[in-house]
Design an enzyme around this catalytic site. Structure first.
Site, PDB file in Angstrom:
ATOM      1  N   HIS A 100      37.839  42.949  61.687  1.00 62.13           N
ATOM      2  CA  HIS A 100      37.476  43.679  60.471  1.00 62.13           C
ATOM      3  C   HIS A 100      38.237  42.993  59.332  1.00 62.13           C
ATOM      4  CE1 HIS A 100      37.410  46.843  63.612  1.00 62.13           C
ATOM      5  NE2 HIS A 100      36.518  47.480  62.890  1.00 62.13           N
ATOM      6  N   ASP A 103      41.815  44.023  59.128  1.00 58.77           N
ATOM      7  CA  ASP A 103      42.749  43.557  60.175  1.00 58.77           C
ATOM      8  C   ASP A 103      43.491  42.305  59.728  1.00 58.77           C
ATOM      9  OD1 ASP A 103      41.269  45.377  61.686  1.00 58.77           O
ATOM     10  OD2 ASP A 103      40.082  43.805  62.655  1.00 58.77           O
TER      11      ASP A 103
HETATM   12  C1  XUL Z   1      35.317  52.229  66.962  1.00 60.12           C
HETATM   13  C2  XUL Z   1      34.875  50.862  67.331  1.00 60.12           C
HETATM   14  C3  XUL Z   1      35.083  49.825  66.299  1.00 60.12           C
HETATM   15  C4  XUL Z   1      33.967  48.828  66.221  1.00 60.12           C
HETATM   16  C5  XUL Z   1      34.107  47.870  65.068  1.00 60.12           C
HETATM   17  O1  XUL Z   1      35.112  53.168  67.957  1.00 60.12           O
HETATM   18  O2  XUL Z   1      34.424  50.633  68.423  1.00 60.12           O
HETATM   19  O3  XUL Z   1      36.290  49.186  66.555  1.00 60.12           O
HETATM   20  O4  XUL Z   1      33.845  48.085  67.379  1.00 60.12           O
HETATM   21  O5  XUL Z   1      34.248  48.487  63.844  1.00 60.12           O
END
Ligand code: XUL
Ligand code: CO
Length: 439
Positions: A100, A103
């Site tokens: 993300h 992150d």
């Molecule tokens: C949340 C989840 C996230 C997604 C990416 O449950 O799985 O980490 O994979 O945003």
């Protein structure tokens, strides 16, 4: 260059008899299975968030993780994490990562500062990718942690929040494109509701679709050629998430004419939260031509939330890889470990041990699934079970060559129904035998 994981060397394959916790027992990346190396079937990826930023906090307790970069903050912390992440991936022989925006770079004091921070860190990541050959499986945005997203992002009742989320996704698409990301993920974050009493569900769904359409159009405009993925999840953080499960998302994509542009990223623990098995969600996606990628983790069946545990369940891994094989592979998607070490597993070697057991579980799952598939034991049984549709009245049904009048008069002449056993236990025994014996 500082070494972050001292005492852990490059992880080697030692075979099933090894008792070394820091060695692979089944994951042998170059071993050819069904015509291609294991690593190409599995396309393992590190999750930047759980692995690099996960601190071990929970609603009742503070951070527990012992990491060398804990004392740092801001851009120094971001840079240390880049170096540590690539060291970890190189030592594990992991060829992909996913992230993300939040992150990798600090939020800053304004939207502009956040965007500038991202550019600086992306430059470091790009250099590391060149140096190591490690690739980006997917990028995404975090539009759920900051308080501005308390009521959602593209489904917020506040249009300024919709615009802010658009600015984030625009940037996340640009950096994913710059890093040659092979996919871009949309997980619904807080796109759902807490109560229907204050929610315009129709407008929120329309806005979610408008947002996805604008995102896709912008990505294509800047030359992003990767795959778009939606990740279903039924609940948490909101009481009801709009991307509830695979079938719900498929219905949504069809309603808004987005079905040709998006595939699904199936997460094991999200499947079980929705009351489905992991295999169910993979299969529903596959038979609808929409299986795009996999978040490989597992939940705790006694808990009603997303525990994101490293996958150790050989049965689930086997049936997952069975679906992947039947899908003709998972590329350009992969198997990302959306998984975190337990709060009490705070040493850095716990990270390596967790990834190793996850990778070994799926490598063994692949071996079993390949055998099951190439021997055709399940498929032969299923084909036989439905053979009444290959001739006579069954064939007419499948061909659309009959109607209720003909069926009713056929039934009158054939009313002494004879069924055959479903043989569930026999099939479970067969799967178990393949698990015991595949090497
Ligand atoms: C949340 C989840 C996230 C997604 C990416 O449950 O799985 O980490 O994979 O945003
Ligand atoms: Co996920």
């Amino acid at each position: 260059m500082k070494e972050y994981f001292e005492g852990v060397d490059k992880i080697q394959f030692e075979g099933p008899k090894s008792t070394n916790p820091l060695a692979f027992k089944y994951y042998d990346p170059e071993r050819v299975v069904a015509g291609k190396p294991m690593k190409e079937h599995l396309r393992f990826a590190m999750s930047y968030w759980h692995t690099m930023t996960g601190a071990g906090t929970d609603p009742f307790g503070n951070a527990t993780m012992e990491r060398d970069y804990n004392e740092l903050d801001g851009m120094d912390l971001a840079e240390a994490r880049v170096n540590a992440a690539f060291e970890l991936m190189e030592k594990l022989g992991m060829e992909y990562f996913c992230f993300h925006d939040l992150d990798i770079a600090p939020e800053g004091n304004s939207l502009q500062e956040k965007l500038d921070n991202l550019d600086k860190v992306v430059e470091l990541i790009e250099a590391k990718m060149k140096e190591t050959g490690i690739k980006c499986l997917w990028g995404t945005t975090n539009a759920f942690s900051h308080p501005r997203f308390m009521h959602g992002a593209s489904t917020s009742p506040n249009a300024d929040v919709f615009a802010f989320a658009a600015a984030q996704v625009k940037k996340a698409l640009e950096i994913t494109n710059r890093l040659n990301g092979e996919n871009y993920v949309f997980w619904g974050g807080r796109e759902g509701y807490e109560t229907l009493l204050n929610t315009d569900v129709a407008l929120e769904n329309d806005n979610l679709a408008r947002f996805l359409k604008m995102a896709k159009d912008y990505a294509r405009k800047i030359g992003f050629e990767g795959q778009f993925l939606i990740e279903p999840k039924p609940k948490e953080p909101t009481k009801h998430q709009y991307d509830f499960d695979a079938m719900t998302v498929l219905g949504f994509l069809r309603k808004y004419d987005l079905i040709d542009d998006f595939k699904l990223n199936i997460e094991a623990n999200h499947a079980t939260l929705a009351g489905h098995t992991f295999q169910h969600e993979l299969l529903i996606s596959r038979i609808n031509g929409a299986l795009g990628s996999i978040d490989a983790n597992q939940g705790d069946m006694l808990l009603g939330w997303d525990t994101d545990q490293f996958p150790t369940n050989i049965y689930d891994a086997t049936m997952c890889m069975y679906e992947v094989i039947k899908n003709g592979g998972i590329a350009p998607g992969g198997l990302n470990f959306d998984a975190k070490v337990r709060r009490g597993s705070f040493q850095y070697d716990d990270l390596f041990i967790s990834y190793i057991v996850g990778m070994d579980t799926f490598a063994k799952g692949l071996l079993v699934a390949d055998k099951l598939h190439s021997d055709g034991v399940l498929e032969d049984f299923v084909a036989k079970r439905y053979s009444s549709y290959t001739e006579g009245i069954g064939k007419k049904i499948v061909d659309g060559a009959t109607d209720f009048e003909e069926l009713a008069s056929y039934a009158v002449d054939h009313d002494k129904i004879q069924n055959t056993s479903g043989r569930q236990e026999m099939l479970e025994d067969i799967v178990n035998r393949y698990i015991y014996s595949a090497e």
